[in-house]
Design a protein around this motif. Sequence first.
Motif, mmCIF file in Angstrom:
data_model
loop_
_atom_site.group_PDB
_atom_site.id
_atom_site.type_symbol
_atom_site.label_atom_id
_atom_site.label_comp_id
_atom_site.label_asym_id
_atom_site.label_seq_id
_atom_site.Cartn_x
_atom_site.Cartn_y
_atom_site.Cartn_z
ATOM 1 N N ARG A 136 24.440 -35.923 36.242
ATOM 2 C CA ARG A 136 23.287 -35.457 35.464
ATOM 3 C C ARG A 136 23.197 -33.930 35.477
ATOM 4 N NH1 ARG A 136 18.125 -39.131 37.357
ATOM 5 N NH2 ARG A 136 18.352 -40.866 35.889
ATOM 6 N N GLU A 137 23.319 -33.345 36.678
ATOM 7 C CA GLU A 137 23.174 -31.887 36.758
ATOM 8 C C GLU A 137 24.331 -31.178 36.075
ATOM 9 O OE1 GLU A 137 21.301 -28.509 39.401
ATOM 10 O OE2 GLU A 137 21.957 -30.266 40.532
ATOM 11 N N VAL A 138 25.545 -31.647 36.303
ATOM 12 C CA VAL A 138 26.705 -30.997 35.684
ATOM 13 C C VAL A 138 26.633 -31.108 34.167
ATOM 14 C CG1 VAL A 138 29.211 -31.126 35.428
ATOM 15 C CG2 VAL A 138 28.188 -31.239 37.703
ATOM 16 N N ASP A 139 26.284 -32.293 33.664
ATOM 17 C CA ASP A 139 26.189 -32.468 32.211
ATOM 18 C C ASP A 139 25.135 -31.530 31.617
ATOM 19 O OD1 ASP A 139 28.120 -34.383 32.355
ATOM 20 O OD2 ASP A 139 26.763 -36.104 32.142
ATOM 21 N N ALA A 140 23.985 -31.426 32.295
ATOM 22 C CA ALA A 140 22.938 -30.533 31.782
ATOM 23 C C ALA A 140 23.401 -29.079 31.807
ATOM 24 C CB ALA A 140 21.669 -30.698 32.619
ATOM 25 N N LEU A 141 24.038 -28.664 32.910
ATOM 26 C CA LEU A 141 24.483 -27.281 33.029
ATOM 27 C C LEU A 141 25.559 -26.940 32.002
ATOM 28 C CD1 LEU A 141 24.563 -27.114 36.920
ATOM 29 C CD2 LEU A 141 23.133 -25.675 35.457
ATOM 30 N N ARG A 142 26.328 -27.915 31.580
ATOM 31 C CA ARG A 142 27.366 -27.671 30.576
ATOM 32 C C ARG A 142 26.844 -27.822 29.153
ATOM 33 N NH1 ARG A 142 32.220 -31.062 33.639
ATOM 34 N NH2 ARG A 142 32.971 -29.316 34.937
ATOM 35 N N ASP A 143 25.822 -28.631 28.985
ATOM 36 C CA ASP A 143 25.356 -28.976 27.640
ATOM 37 C C ASP A 143 24.249 -28.044 27.161
ATOM 38 O OD1 ASP A 143 24.764 -30.216 25.278
ATOM 39 O OD2 ASP A 143 23.779 -31.951 26.172
ATOM 40 N N TRP A 144 23.018 -28.215 27.681
ATOM 41 C CA TRP A 144 21.883 -27.501 27.101
ATOM 42 C C TRP A 144 21.318 -26.371 27.954
ATOM 43 C CZ3 TRP A 144 17.467 -27.693 30.002
ATOM 44 C CH2 TRP A 144 17.313 -28.771 30.887
ATOM 45 N N VAL A 145 21.592 -26.365 29.257
ATOM 46 C CA VAL A 145 21.034 -25.312 30.114
ATOM 47 C C VAL A 145 21.480 -23.911 29.683
ATOM 48 C CG1 VAL A 145 20.950 -24.398 32.467
ATOM 49 C CG2 VAL A 145 20.685 -26.850 32.074
ATOM 50 N N PRO A 146 22.725 -23.707 29.195
ATOM 51 C CA PRO A 146 23.102 -22.358 28.743
ATOM 52 C C PRO A 146 22.177 -21.795 27.663
ATOM 53 C CG PRO A 146 25.064 -23.685 29.023
ATOM 54 C CD PRO A 146 23.903 -24.621 29.194
ATOM 55 N N CYS A 147 21.486 -22.667 26.924
ATOM 56 C CA CYS A 147 20.543 -22.192 25.903
ATOM 57 C C CYS A 147 19.357 -21.461 26.516
ATOM 58 C CB CYS A 147 20.044 -23.369 25.061
ATOM 59 S SG CYS A 147 21.336 -24.217 24.115
ATOM 60 N N LEU A 148 19.112 -21.661 27.816
ATOM 61 C CA LEU A 148 17.993 -20.998 28.479
ATOM 62 C C LEU A 148 18.331 -19.576 28.895
ATOM 63 C CD1 LEU A 148 16.761 -23.908 30.813
ATOM 64 C CD2 LEU A 148 16.106 -23.410 28.441
ATOM 65 N N GLY A 149 19.602 -19.188 28.785
ATOM 66 C CA GLY A 149 20.004 -17.834 29.120
ATOM 67 C C GLY A 149 19.801 -17.517 30.590
ATOM 68 N N ALA A 150 19.214 -16.352 30.851
ATOM 69 C CA ALA A 150 19.050 -15.882 32.229
ATOM 70 C C ALA A 150 17.984 -16.644 32.992
ATOM 71 C CB ALA A 150 18.709 -14.399 32.228
ATOM 72 N N ALA A 151 17.260 -17.536 32.330
ATOM 73 C CA ALA A 151 16.189 -18.280 33.001
ATOM 74 C C ALA A 151 16.714 -19.418 33.865
ATOM 75 C CB ALA A 151 15.211 -18.842 31.968
ATOM 76 N N ALA A 152 18.017 -19.644 33.901
ATOM 77 C CA ALA A 152 18.587 -20.749 34.671
ATOM 78 C C ALA A 152 19.922 -20.324 35.261
ATOM 79 C CB ALA A 152 18.773 -21.975 33.782
ATOM 80 N N PRO A 153 20.363 -20.969 36.334
ATOM 81 C CA PRO A 153 21.674 -20.645 36.904
ATOM 82 C C PRO A 153 22.801 -21.079 35.973
ATOM 83 C CG PRO A 153 20.733 -22.567 37.975
ATOM 84 C CD PRO A 153 19.665 -22.026 37.088
ATOM 85 N N ARG A 154 23.972 -20.525 36.200
ATOM 86 C CA ARG A 154 25.156 -20.886 35.426
ATOM 87 C C ARG A 154 26.111 -21.663 36.326
ATOM 88 N NH1 ARG A 154 29.955 -18.343 35.055
ATOM 89 N NH2 ARG A 154 29.112 -16.482 36.102
ATOM 90 N N LEU A 155 26.714 -22.685 35.784
ATOM 91 C CA LEU A 155 27.681 -23.483 36.536
ATOM 92 C C LEU A 155 28.991 -22.708 36.664
ATOM 93 C CD1 LEU A 155 28.454 -26.231 37.842
ATOM 94 C CD2 LEU A 155 29.258 -26.936 35.582
#
Length: 460
Positions: free
Chosen positions: A234-253
């Motif tokens: 779940r976490e890896v899929d989110a970090l690869r899929d939609w989390v990058p859209c949050l930019g600096a507001a979230a960590p990067r995988l």
Amino acid sequence: MSGDQRHTEPLDVHLLAVRDGATGLEVLLSRRAGGVYADGCWHLVSGHLDGPWENVVTAMVREAREESGVVIDPADVRAAVTVHHRSPGGDARIGVFFEVRRWEGAPEVLEPTVCDAMGWFSFDALPEPMVAYCRAGLDAYRAGARMAVHFQKPGDPIAYDRSVDRLVLVPEPASRGTVPEQAVRAFAEKAVGRITGWTDVSWAREESRVWRAVGAEGGEWYVKVHQSDRFHHREVDALRDWVPCLGAAAPRLVAADPALRAVVLTAVGGRTLHGAVHPPGQQRRIFHRIGQLAASIHHSTPPRPATNSLPVAKVERHLAGALPHLTPGDEEFIRATAGSAAALAPLETVATHGDFQLRNLRWDEGASALYVIDFERSEPGPAVRDFVRLSDAWHGRPDLFQAVMDGYGRRFTPEEENQFTVLSVLDAVSGIAYGSDHGDAELVERGLRTLARLRAAQRP
């Protein structure tokens, strides 16, 4: 010894009497009076040792009885934090703060010549003016620190003033013997290079395994080992899929290893909002940003067709674990609410964080930046899913709820309100069962608060 004379300082003891209130944890405070130091300011019940024959626990128990009438069993006293304090006048002292959650009797003013009021106050709504020294101890306690320094400067006010906050938390040593296993260390160093420092930053839960890693050249990352394959994917899929859209507001995988269920993430700034204390105006600004961040999450991927897949199938299993903690009428309310789910209108699904609460939100005061972490419960679902655990933070504060909605850009629709109620009940009973099974009293308390709040809202 650098001087000609040893420096000696007074020793204070402070009572952190903590209880569950209508809006969360509350602390007992008294107001100083009668021309004493800090007259008119709120302070903890406190005092000094009577002599070398009295230890700090005995002194705190005595002071509590003398000032407030409560009787405390020394076995119920817990070490909280120690503060090395210096007043604006230059006098220094050591304050030992003790947490107590059980006592006999109702607190009342017993020394009216030096105290003219006593009462319970939410940690999120502390009274003013408050002695800065006392506020330093409370803030250090809420931050989870074991030791702090609070050296005021000449001219500083005796009462707490956020603009001249002198609190400095003393870091604890890096945990010895709690580095990841060799395979995880090798995986992390393959991803980012040689790591020279490991600090265990896991939550106080048995299954939490997170470390802060510092590289040989000063870089910083977080290494996390998930408790299950499901959480890892779940976490890896989110970090690869939609989390990058949050930019600096979230960590990067940076890297992921499904065999180890491990990830390496870039570090984000700020401090957790869980337990943080901010003035009301600042709270509203932060909650407005939280609403904006929730909107960014839900708009990060195109919405999917509506579905009515509320997780009611597990309610009976969770009820079995929660029953010993429920109050009369809770079980019937839970069953009735879960049964109503089948009749609800389906909602379109969007990307959701799944555990969107203050614990997983970090605020950087200097940069006025908000960050979100921990995506292991991320999955498509109705947008209101992400407000269920956050709602406990705005309970009793309509201004904070309005700030979230303003940031989000809209209010809930009637259909979302209905699903929000069902999801809140299901999350509450699940949290009570899980917290009971894993010794997490905070989860149990939050679940019970949620049930009480929702039941009260449905009464005529």
